[in-house]
Design a protein around this motif. Structure first.
Motif, PDB file in Angstrom:
ATOM      1  N   VAL A   1      -7.803  66.510 -11.017  1.00  4.08           N
ATOM      2  CA  VAL A   1      -6.623  66.597 -11.875  1.00  4.08           C
ATOM      3  C   VAL A   1      -5.563  67.405 -11.147  1.00  4.08           C
ATOM      4  N   ARG A   2      -4.413  66.801 -10.924  1.00  2.00           N
ATOM      5  CA  ARG A   2      -3.285  67.509 -10.308  1.00  2.00           C
ATOM      6  C   ARG A   2      -2.535  68.270 -11.396  1.00  2.00           C
ATOM      7  N   THR A   3      -2.248  69.548 -11.125  1.00  2.00           N
ATOM      8  CA  THR A   3      -1.545  70.346 -12.118  1.00  2.00           C
ATOM      9  C   THR A   3      -0.194  70.814 -11.580  1.00  2.00           C
ATOM     10  N   PRO A   4       0.795  70.988 -12.496  1.00  2.00           N
ATOM     11  CA  PRO A   4       0.751  70.807 -13.938  1.00  2.00           C
ATOM     12  C   PRO A   4       0.427  69.359 -14.327  1.00  2.00           C
ATOM     13  N   ALA A   5      -0.358  69.229 -15.405  1.00  2.00           N
ATOM     14  CA  ALA A   5      -0.835  67.926 -15.850  1.00  2.00           C
ATOM     15  C   ALA A   5      -0.546  67.732 -17.327  1.00  2.00           C
ATOM     16  N   PHE A   6      -0.175  66.496 -17.670  1.00  2.00           N
ATOM     17  CA  PHE A   6      -0.049  66.123 -19.079  1.00  2.00           C
ATOM     18  C   PHE A   6      -1.195  65.184 -19.436  1.00  2.00           C
ATOM     19  N   MET A   7      -1.919  65.508 -20.511  1.00  2.00           N
ATOM     20  CA  MET A   7      -3.055  64.710 -20.957  1.00  2.00           C
ATOM     21  C   MET A   7      -2.662  63.865 -22.165  1.00  2.00           C
ATOM     22  N   PRO A   8      -2.510  62.547 -22.023  1.00  2.00           N
ATOM     23  CA  PRO A   8      -2.298  61.707 -23.201  1.00  2.00           C
ATOM     24  C   PRO A   8      -3.495  61.803 -24.140  1.00  2.00           C
ATOM     25  N   VAL A   9      -3.231  61.653 -25.433  1.00  2.00           N
ATOM     26  CA  VAL A   9      -4.263  61.859 -26.444  1.00  2.00           C
ATOM     27  C   VAL A   9      -4.846  60.521 -26.881  1.00  2.00           C
ATOM     28  N   GLY A  10      -6.134  60.327 -26.589  1.00  2.00           N
ATOM     29  CA  GLY A  10      -6.882  59.164 -27.075  1.00  2.00           C
ATOM     30  C   GLY A  10      -7.797  59.609 -28.197  1.00  2.00           C
ATOM     31  N   THR A  11      -7.237  59.826 -29.368  1.00  2.00           N
ATOM     32  CA  THR A  11      -7.924  60.499 -30.472  1.00  2.00           C
ATOM     33  C   THR A  11      -9.323  59.957 -30.723  1.00  2.00           C
ATOM     34  N   ALA A  12      -9.426  58.677 -30.939  1.00  2.00           N
ATOM     35  CA  ALA A  12     -10.709  58.062 -31.285  1.00  2.00           C
ATOM     36  C   ALA A  12     -11.296  57.301 -30.104  1.00  2.00           C
ATOM     37  N   GLY A  13     -10.983  57.755 -28.886  1.00  2.00           N
ATOM     38  CA  GLY A  13     -11.497  57.077 -27.705  1.00  2.00           C
ATOM     39  C   GLY A  13     -10.631  55.913 -27.273  1.00  2.00           C
ATOM     40  N   ALA A  14      -9.394  55.876 -27.749  1.00  2.00           N
ATOM     41  CA  ALA A  14      -8.466  54.809 -27.371  1.00  2.00           C
ATOM     42  C   ALA A  14      -7.048  55.366 -27.366  1.00  2.00           C
ATOM     43  N   MET A  15      -6.227  54.841 -26.467  1.00  2.00           N
ATOM     44  CA  MET A  15      -4.815  55.217 -26.422  1.00  2.00           C
ATOM     45  C   MET A  15      -4.054  54.210 -27.280  1.00  2.00           C
ATOM     46  N   LYS A  16      -3.467  54.656 -28.374  1.00  2.00           N
ATOM     47  CA  LYS A  16      -2.831  53.740 -29.306  1.00  2.00           C
ATOM     48  C   LYS A  16      -1.750  52.916 -28.598  1.00  2.00           C
ATOM     49  N   GLY A  17      -1.922  51.581 -28.630  1.00  2.00           N
ATOM     50  CA  GLY A  17      -0.917  50.682 -28.089  1.00  2.00           C
ATOM     51  C   GLY A  17      -0.963  50.482 -26.593  1.00  2.00           C
ATOM     52  N   MET A  18      -1.952  51.071 -25.894  1.00  2.00           N
ATOM     53  CA  MET A  18      -1.984  50.968 -24.439  1.00  2.00           C
ATOM     54  C   MET A  18      -3.388  50.682 -23.938  1.00  2.00           C
ATOM     55  N   HIS A  19      -3.455  49.924 -22.857  1.00  2.00           N
ATOM     56  CA  HIS A  19      -4.709  49.714 -22.142  1.00  2.00           C
ATOM     57  C   HIS A  19      -4.897  50.882 -21.172  1.00  2.00           C
ATOM     58  N   TRP A  20      -6.163  51.229 -20.900  1.00  2.00           N
ATOM     59  CA  TRP A  20      -6.435  52.314 -19.958  1.00  2.00           C
ATOM     60  C   TRP A  20      -5.811  52.043 -18.595  1.00  2.00           C
ATOM     61  N   ARG A  21      -5.735  50.780 -18.216  1.00  2.00           N
ATOM     62  CA  ARG A  21      -5.141  50.428 -16.924  1.00  2.00           C
ATOM     63  C   ARG A  21      -3.698  50.919 -16.853  1.00  2.00           C
ATOM     64  N   GLU A  22      -2.942  50.731 -17.925  1.00  2.00           N
ATOM     65  CA  GLU A  22      -1.555  51.193 -17.956  1.00  2.00           C
ATOM     66  C   GLU A  22      -1.475  52.718 -17.951  1.00  2.00           C
ATOM     67  N   VAL A  23      -2.404  53.349 -18.655  1.00  2.00           N
ATOM     68  CA  VAL A  23      -2.426  54.811 -18.681  1.00  2.00           C
ATOM     69  C   VAL A  23      -2.618  55.354 -17.271  1.00  2.00           C
ATOM     70  N   ARG A  24      -3.550  54.745 -16.519  1.00  2.00           N
ATOM     71  CA  ARG A  24      -3.825  55.184 -15.151  1.00  2.00           C
ATOM     72  C   ARG A  24      -2.648  54.864 -14.236  1.00  2.00           C
ATOM     73  N   GLU A  25      -2.096  53.657 -14.339  1.00  2.00           N
ATOM     74  CA  GLU A  25      -0.995  53.255 -13.462  1.00  2.00           C
ATOM     75  C   GLU A  25       0.257  54.107 -13.682  1.00  2.00           C
ATOM     76  N   ALA A  26       0.390  54.674 -14.878  1.00  2.00           N
ATOM     77  CA  ALA A  26       1.536  55.536 -15.160  1.00  2.00           C
ATOM     78  C   ALA A  26       1.432  56.878 -14.440  1.00  2.00           C
ATOM     79  N   GLY A  27       0.261  57.179 -13.881  1.00  2.00           N
ATOM     80  CA  GLY A  27       0.094  58.422 -13.145  1.00  2.00           C
ATOM     81  C   GLY A  27      -0.775  59.446 -13.832  1.00  2.00           C
TER      82      GLY A  27
END
Length: 377
Positions: A28-54
């Protein structure tokens, strides 16, 4: 301090820091922002997009996952990473904040919090030991101690009682974590509300117990930004230089920029996806409301200079149409646009700290937000 250290401080510019946190599932590179996947999913996004966003690391919610589908079930299916398909680092919160905010019928005792599930009304007991057990079953790279969070404003006596209880729970959380998998980490949580002296006491006692990292909790719960920043200034210098510092539940891009300037390394917040679902986009021009009629005939993208394709290519008119029509795609596009903006902000912050230009970057970024969105031609 005998607790193993997985954090390497790479550079400083004033109080701002950049570093590297090594977890069992990656760096994990810091400073880091952690998106919140409350129930094990990112609302409205695929994990691939979450990763590609950085994104390097995401957050999962102990309270929600223990109630549904259940920690034991997730463990039997190989843990959160295998269960969800996110193959990177994951932090789980302790569940304490959700118990306080979502459960109307709850009772706090020395031993545990007892509450009614918001799903089916079942009686559930969450102790520090059970919270750690759930997080270990989930397979979190970083677990959080159980704590009690008090909403502000509050009486000093209530803040001090919750802070002292959180310290006792911190000791129990650490004992429960002793047999965790190699490389897994446990963070302590500094409480103390808006009282600097209580923050000092909490930080000092937690450092004495010894954790892999330290979070500042009990903020972003209704207090003004000035109070939040004052509590960071009171707390961060009390924490070990060589351990990661995590500001829980924060926040807006402006909150993050100011917190980095005061020595914070990690952040999480639901705001990028939640605001995206409500038609709001975060950009270098500030926040833009795509519901506004002025976007209806505007062929320009949100930001033609952005590196993120949807920000650079989708017209404002189209995004406006999707939002006003209630199309799911509108919420999806704005969620990814917002996550990408947050991660670009973190990337630029890390570069500025490394290059010794953080104050110039901070000033120019704030000036861009203050200038506001560019009006249609």
């Amino acid at each position: 301090m005998t607790t193993a250290n997985h954090f390497e401080l790479l550079g400083r510019d004033g109080a701002a820091r950049t570093g590297r946190l090594t977890t069992p599932h990656g760096v994990v590179r810091t400073p880091a922002f952690m998106p919140v996947g409350t129930a094990g999913a990112m609302k409205g996004m695929h994990w691939r997009e979450v990763r590609e966003a950085g994104t390097d690391i995401v957050l999962g919610n102990t309270y929600h996952l223990m109630l549904r589908p259940g920690a034991e079930r997730i463990a039997a299916l190989g843990g959160l990473q295998k269960f969800t398909g996110w193959n990177g680092p994951m932090l789980t919160d302790s569940g304490g904040f959700q118990v306080m905010s979502l459960s109307e019928l709850r009772k706090v005792s020395e031993n545990a919090v007892t509450f009614r599930s918001h799903i089916d009304g079942a009686r559930v007991e969450l102790s520090p030991e059970r919270s750690i057990e759930v997080q270990r079953l989930l397979g979190a790279d970083i677990a959080m101690q159980m704590d009690e969070c008090v909403r502000l404003p509050a009486e000093r006596s209530d803040i001090e009682r919750a802070m002292q209880l959180s310290l006792r729970w911190a000791e129990r959380s650490k004992r429960a974590f002793e047999s965790a998998a190699p490389g897994a980490m446990l963070f302590g949580i500094v409480q103390g509300g808006d009282v600097p002296e209580l923050r000092h006491t909490s930080a000092r006692e937690l450092v004495g117990i010894g954790f892999h990292g330290y979070a500042i909790g009990g903020l972003a719960v209704g207090e003004p930004q000035s109070v939040m920043l004052a509590m960071i200034e009171a707390t961060a210098p009390q924490l070990p230089e060589g351990r990661p510092r995590y500001l829980m539940g924060v926040g807006t891009p402006g909150d993050i920029l100011e917190a980095v300037a005061r020595g914070i390394d990690m952040f999480d917040c639901v705001m990028p996806t939640r605001n995206g679902r409500h038609g709001m986009a975060f950009t270098r021009f500030g926040q833009i409301n795509l519901r506004n009629a002025r976007h209806g005939d505007d062929p320009r993208p949100l930001d033609e200079a952005s590196t993120w394709p949807s920000t650079r290519n989708c017209s404002r008119a189209y995004l406006h149409h999707l939002v006003r029509s209630g199309e799911t795609l509108g919420a999806m596009l704005l969620s990814e646009i917002n996550i990408a903006y947050y991660q670009q902000l973190m990337h630029d912050i890390r570069n500025a700290v490394s290059n010794g230009t953080f104050e110039d970057f901070r000033a120019s970024t704030r000036a861009g937000w203050a200038h506001g969105d560019i009006a249609p031609r």
